[in-house]
Design a protein around this motif. Structure first.
Motif, PDB file in Angstrom:
ATOM      1  N   GLU A 235      35.456  -0.593   1.607  1.00 41.57           N
ATOM      2  CA  GLU A 235      34.333  -1.212   0.909  1.00 41.57           C
ATOM      3  C   GLU A 235      33.092  -0.340   1.138  1.00 41.57           C
ATOM      4  N   TYR A 236      32.310  -0.131   0.087  1.00 41.44           N
ATOM      5  CA  TYR A 236      31.180   0.793   0.163  1.00 41.44           C
ATOM      6  C   TYR A 236      29.893   0.124  -0.328  1.00 41.44           C
ATOM      7  N   ARG A 237      28.792   0.711   0.097  1.00 38.50           N
ATOM      8  CA  ARG A 237      27.483   0.369  -0.485  1.00 38.50           C
ATOM      9  C   ARG A 237      26.871   1.663  -0.987  1.00 38.50           C
ATOM     10  N   ASP A 238      26.590   1.704  -2.267  1.00 38.88           N
ATOM     11  CA  ASP A 238      26.030   2.909  -2.883  1.00 38.88           C
ATOM     12  C   ASP A 238      24.582   3.072  -2.424  1.00 38.88           C
ATOM     13  N   LEU A 239      24.305   4.165  -1.729  1.00 39.06           N
ATOM     14  CA  LEU A 239      22.943   4.436  -1.255  1.00 39.06           C
ATOM     15  C   LEU A 239      22.146   5.250  -2.259  1.00 39.06           C
ATOM     16  N   GLY A 240      22.787   5.582  -3.389  1.00 38.74           N
ATOM     17  CA  GLY A 240      22.095   6.362  -4.407  1.00 38.74           C
ATOM     18  C   GLY A 240      22.025   7.834  -4.034  1.00 38.74           C
ATOM     19  N   THR A 241      21.225   8.575  -4.774  1.00 42.14           N
ATOM     20  CA  THR A 241      21.045   9.999  -4.498  1.00 42.14           C
ATOM     21  C   THR A 241      19.826  10.196  -3.615  1.00 42.14           C
ATOM     22  N   VAL A 242      19.940  11.111  -2.677  1.00 43.73           N
ATOM     23  CA  VAL A 242      18.846  11.369  -1.740  1.00 43.73           C
ATOM     24  C   VAL A 242      18.603  12.870  -1.659  1.00 43.73           C
ATOM     25  N   ALA A 243      17.387  13.217  -1.364  1.00 42.79           N
ATOM     26  CA  ALA A 243      17.030  14.622  -1.144  1.00 42.79           C
ATOM     27  C   ALA A 243      17.227  14.932   0.336  1.00 42.79           C
ATOM     28  N   LEU A 244      18.007  15.956   0.626  1.00 43.13           N
ATOM     29  CA  LEU A 244      18.293  16.338   1.999  1.00 43.13           C
ATOM     30  C   LEU A 244      17.717  17.711   2.283  1.00 43.13           C
ATOM     31  N   LYS A 245      17.186  17.884   3.466  1.00 45.92           N
ATOM     32  CA  LYS A 245      16.575  19.148   3.851  1.00 45.92           C
ATOM     33  C   LYS A 245      17.603  20.274   3.773  1.00 45.92           C
ATOM     34  N   GLY A 246      17.220  21.354   3.141  1.00 49.28           N
ATOM     35  CA  GLY A 246      18.099  22.507   3.038  1.00 49.28           C
ATOM     36  C   GLY A 246      19.006  22.500   1.829  1.00 49.28           C
ATOM     37  N   PHE A 247      18.998  21.424   1.041  1.00 48.34           N
ATOM     38  CA  PHE A 247      19.852  21.342  -0.144  1.00 48.34           C
ATOM     39  C   PHE A 247      18.984  21.397  -1.393  1.00 48.34           C
ATOM     40  N   ASP A 248      19.405  22.216  -2.358  1.00 48.58           N
ATOM     41  CA  ASP A 248      18.596  22.407  -3.561  1.00 48.58           C
ATOM     42  C   ASP A 248      18.888  21.367  -4.637  1.00 48.58           C
ATOM     43  N   ARG A 249      19.661  20.348  -4.284  1.00 52.60           N
ATOM     44  CA  ARG A 249      19.976  19.292  -5.232  1.00 52.60           C
ATOM     45  C   ARG A 249      20.006  17.967  -4.478  1.00 52.60           C
ATOM     46  N   GLU A 250      19.826  16.886  -5.194  1.00 59.59           N
ATOM     47  CA  GLU A 250      19.977  15.584  -4.573  1.00 59.59           C
ATOM     48  C   GLU A 250      21.466  15.266  -4.385  1.00 59.59           C
ATOM     49  N   VAL A 251      21.768  14.538  -3.314  1.00 62.53           N
ATOM     50  CA  VAL A 251      23.155  14.281  -2.938  1.00 62.53           C
ATOM     51  C   VAL A 251      23.437  12.787  -3.030  1.00 62.53           C
ATOM     52  N   ARG A 252      24.535  12.428  -3.664  1.00 59.02           N
ATOM     53  CA  ARG A 252      24.949  11.025  -3.755  1.00 59.02           C
ATOM     54  C   ARG A 252      25.582  10.617  -2.428  1.00 59.02           C
ATOM     55  N   THR A 253      25.184   9.481  -1.890  1.00 55.01           N
ATOM     56  CA  THR A 253      25.673   9.046  -0.579  1.00 55.01           C
ATOM     57  C   THR A 253      26.144   7.600  -0.635  1.00 55.01           C
ATOM     58  N   TRP A 254      27.013   7.273   0.323  1.00 57.91           N
ATOM     59  CA  TRP A 254      27.605   5.940   0.384  1.00 57.91           C
ATOM     60  C   TRP A 254      27.696   5.502   1.840  1.00 57.91           C
TER      61      TRP A 254
END
Length: 746
Positions: A235-254
């Motif tokens: 079972e998951y909860r979608d945390l949406g996309t977040v900006a992470l230090k060092g990454f040039d794109r937003e990352v989808r997280t759960w």
């Protein structure tokens, strides 16, 4: 604990010597101890739960007589597909200000031990302790098709276990866990062979570390790659996309909330939707047997086939076809993680059917179980307390505790679900499906033995699926049918591709590559087609076709298949190098060629080839030294090849090219393109271009103009990588233009 000389000595060591007579009466000696389960201990007369836990803890500390040294991490760096976990202790700075340094050391030690146990229990590898942080790999040094799932299960176990540690911290400890999955380089990154750590390089470890920092205390946060591989297993909860230090794109997280979100591993890991293709006869037989079962003539259908060939898809079709009928449906799923857990499929099915949750009180759980049993019988008798005990539910005041000798208790426990099935069958037809019986535990197989013999006069159809390595003992019964699912022919594979493309036609070279590399395995066809569609290799052109966006080379292996194939290679580490060499040689290779390149003593070479053959990774035609070998599947070849770093590949191809030139001169004369490929992969660009030109000339002489054009294109692609104004570059360019003026001018 050292190896005891007798069971009595061991019982004295754990402080429970009073059970010596029970162990002796049941012929339990020292060699049997490591194999005992909680149910076994109940059967031999250990009624106390606390005593069983003490005995199981003592068993866990025993050295296994049959244990072999675990796989050692590779010293040479290699490309691997890993699930990486970062775990961090919450509030460690505050702890350091409150606790004496020795007390703090004890807290961190207990925490590290807890982490190691949870990670190793799920098959992970603790790579590094970093103060209050822990780094772990899943998929190294041994890969498994379930690595992502195991990483998540380990993370959930940690956030549950760490707060329960008995420490002097004064308040419960907490952890944050981050998990990411992807391609990395792992091993001795310096290339010296003296590295003490198996470090990893790539985006994946950085992503896991950022996710851990993002997680709240007590939370497990994963990236989309891990989420895709674990499907609906959790079972998951979608945390949406977040900006992470060092990454040039937003990352989808759960955030992972828990497990058991779905009943079926097949449904959890794979979305349905692709139609069942090419199984008309098998489906017809299944439906006929279902009609006979509904009329009172019980049947068993055994579905055998390799991974990905469509066993679960067939059972899904049967369930879909019968969905509108009034019947009982019982589904059991064997798990690779529970092969030593007695009756795990039955326990999971009962919990699911009753809707039992871990948070339910005992009374609620018992009431739910009673409701399930009431669907089969109005007189549960001893079935209810036996099944309640199996599920760990106290029987309550309304039901008496069943006090039986252990052997009789086991027999009655196995009889209890059969009683329910018989009761159900008197009320309505029963469709039972046992999935992946090759992963079943021995007690479940004993239950199946009884069930298969019992159901002939019942309105029951039992469908059992398994891989070919499992030998079912029931196949000779008159009411049992065995269906072996083979691979699909090209036209049926093309139908799967057409469904996935929505009827649009893929470029011929891409469709041909999918068909060549998947060898008729429906799952592989589906995954590779999806990879092509998602990779940007093609774009839609109108309503009827796709166009290639660039020159089509080797397409990536889907991650879900790569993990599975790597697991097979990892189970034979002593033959890995030979498998890699064979993969560099090509899909097919001769004994003579691999013997010349491998430079191994003939007995060792033949033993290693026999191991690869017995594992069905390669097929042999003929007898050495005249034997020819073929990788069972192109994806197996790709998996073996893909584990090597570029430098090793170049060395290997250079060795192959040198051997071909010195020992097989006919190759240069008759198949210059073969030698050219190895030279190109070895970084010998000029020589490779020259050989492709020679191949084009040879093809043109035979009026094979399409092949000639292809060779010239490869030659020109290589020449373009050479220094522009170098004399050798000009010479090769002129030869290409002269040899292929009809192509070059076009």
């Amino acid at each position: 604990m050292s190896q005891p000389t007798s069971v009595t000595e061991w019982l004295m060591a754990v402080g429970l010597v009073g059970y010596a007579a029970c162990f002796a009466q049941n012929d339990v000696d020292v060699s049997v101890l490591p194999h005992l389960t909680d149910l076994d201990l109940k059967e031999i007369g250990v009624a106390s739960l606390g005593h069983r836990r003490r005995l199981l803890a003592g068993i866990a500390e025993l050295p296994r007589a049959d244990a072999r040294p675990g796989p050692k991490p590779q010293t040479e760096a290699e490309r691997r597909h890993l699930s990486i976990m970062f775990c961090d202790l919450v509030g460690s700075t505050a702890l350091s200000t409150r606790l004496d340094v020795e007390d703090l050391r004890a807290v961190v030690t207990a925490y590290h031990k807890c982490c190691a146990e949870a990670i190793e229990r799920e098959g992970g590898f603790v790579a590094k302790y970093m103060g209050d942080g822990v780094l772990a790999y899943f998929g190294y040094p041994l890969a498994s098709e379930h690595d992502a799932e195991r990483a998540v299960r380990a993370g959930l176990a940690l956030v549950e276990a760490v707060p329960l540690l008995d420490t002097s911290a004064g308040a419960p400890l907490g952890v944050r866990v981050g998990i990411a999955t992807g391609l990395v380089v792992v091993g001795d990154l310096l290339g010296t062979g003296a590295a003490k750590e198996q470090a990893v390089v790539g985006e994946t470890p950085n992503l896991a570390a950022r996710l851990q920092a993002l997680a709240s205390p007590g939370a497990v946060v994963i990236a989309s790659g891990t989420r895709d591989l674990t499907g609906g297993l959790f079972e998951y909860r979608d945390l949406g996309t977040v900006a992470l230090k060092g990454f040039d794109r937003e990352v989808r997280t759960w955030q992972v909330l828990g497990s058991d979100a779905t009943e079926s591993r097949f449904e959890a890991l794979r979305a349905a939707g692709t139609p069942l293709v090419g199984r008309d006869d098998e489906t017809s037989l299944l439906l006929r047997r279902w009609e006979q079962a509904k009329a009172g003539e019980g049947h068993v259908v055994l579905l055998s086939g390799e991974a990905g060939v469509g066993k679960s898809r067939m059972t899904q079709v049967l369930l879909e076809r019968s969905a509108r009928e009034s019947h009982a449906r019982l589904r059991y799923f064997c798990s690779p993680h529970h092969q030593d857990s007695a009756l795990h499929p039955l326990i999971a099915q009962l919990n699911h059917a009753a809707g039992i949750r871990r948070a339910d009180a005992d009374a609620a759980r018992l009431a739910k179980l009673e409701a399930v049993i009431a669907q089969a019988t109005d007189s549960p008798g001893e079935a209810l307390p036996l099944l309640a005990d199996l599920l760990g539910i106290p029987p309550g005041d309304r039901h008496s505790v069943i006090d039986l000798p252990p052997p009789m208790r086991k027999a009655r426990t196995l009889e209890a679900p059969l009683t329910l099935i018989e009761g159900l069958a008197t009320r309505r037809p029963v469709l039972m499906i046992f999935e992946d019986v090759h992963w079943s535990d021995p007690t479940t197989r004993a239950l199946l033995d009884l069930l298969v013999d019992r159901l002939t006069a019942l309105r029951v159809l039992l469908v059992v699926t398994f891989r070919p390595e499992f030998a079912p003992p029931w196949r000779d019964r008159p009411h049992v049918d065995l269906i072996g699912l083979g691979r699909l022919p090209p036209d049926q594979c093309a139908a799967i591709i057409s469904h996935l493309t929505g009827g649009r036609v893929l470029p011929r070279e891409i469709a041909g590559q999918i068909l060549d590399r998947t060898d008729g395995v429906p799952l592989f066809v589906e995954e590779l087609t999806k990879t092509v569609l998602e990779s940007g290799l093609v774009r839609k052109a109108g309503n009827n076709a796709y166009l290639a966006t660039a020159f089509v080379g080797r397409t990536a292996i889907p991650e879900t298949l790569l993990a599975s194939l790597l697991a097979r290679l990892d189970r034979m580490p002593e033959t890995r190098d030979l498998a890699q060499l064979g993969a560099a040689l090509g899909r097919q290779f001769s004994y003579e060629l691999i013997a010349a390149v491998a430079e191994l003593p003939p007995p060792l070479l033949e033993r290693s080839l026999e191991r690869l053959e017995s594992a069905e990774l390669i097929f042999r035609r003929g007898v050495p030294p005249d034997a020819e070998y073929t990788f069972k599947h192109a994806l197996v070849q790709d998996a073996a090849y893909g584990t090597m770093l570029r430098e090793k590949r170049q060395r290997l191809h250079a060795r192959i090219a040198a051997t071909l030139e010195s020992d097989f001169p006919e190759i240069r004369a008759r198949q210059p393109e073969t030698l050219a490929r190895h030279c190109a992969d070895a970084g010998q660009t000029e020589k490779a271009a020259e050989l492709y030109i020679a191949a084009s000339v040879r093809a043109t002489a035979a009026t094979n103009n399409v092949e000639a054009t292809a060779h010239l294109k490869r030659a020109m692609a290589l020449v373009k990588t050479l220094p522009l104004r170098a004399p050798r570059t000009t010479e090769l360019r002129n030869r290409i233009m002269t040899s292929g003026w009809w192509w070059w001018s076009a």
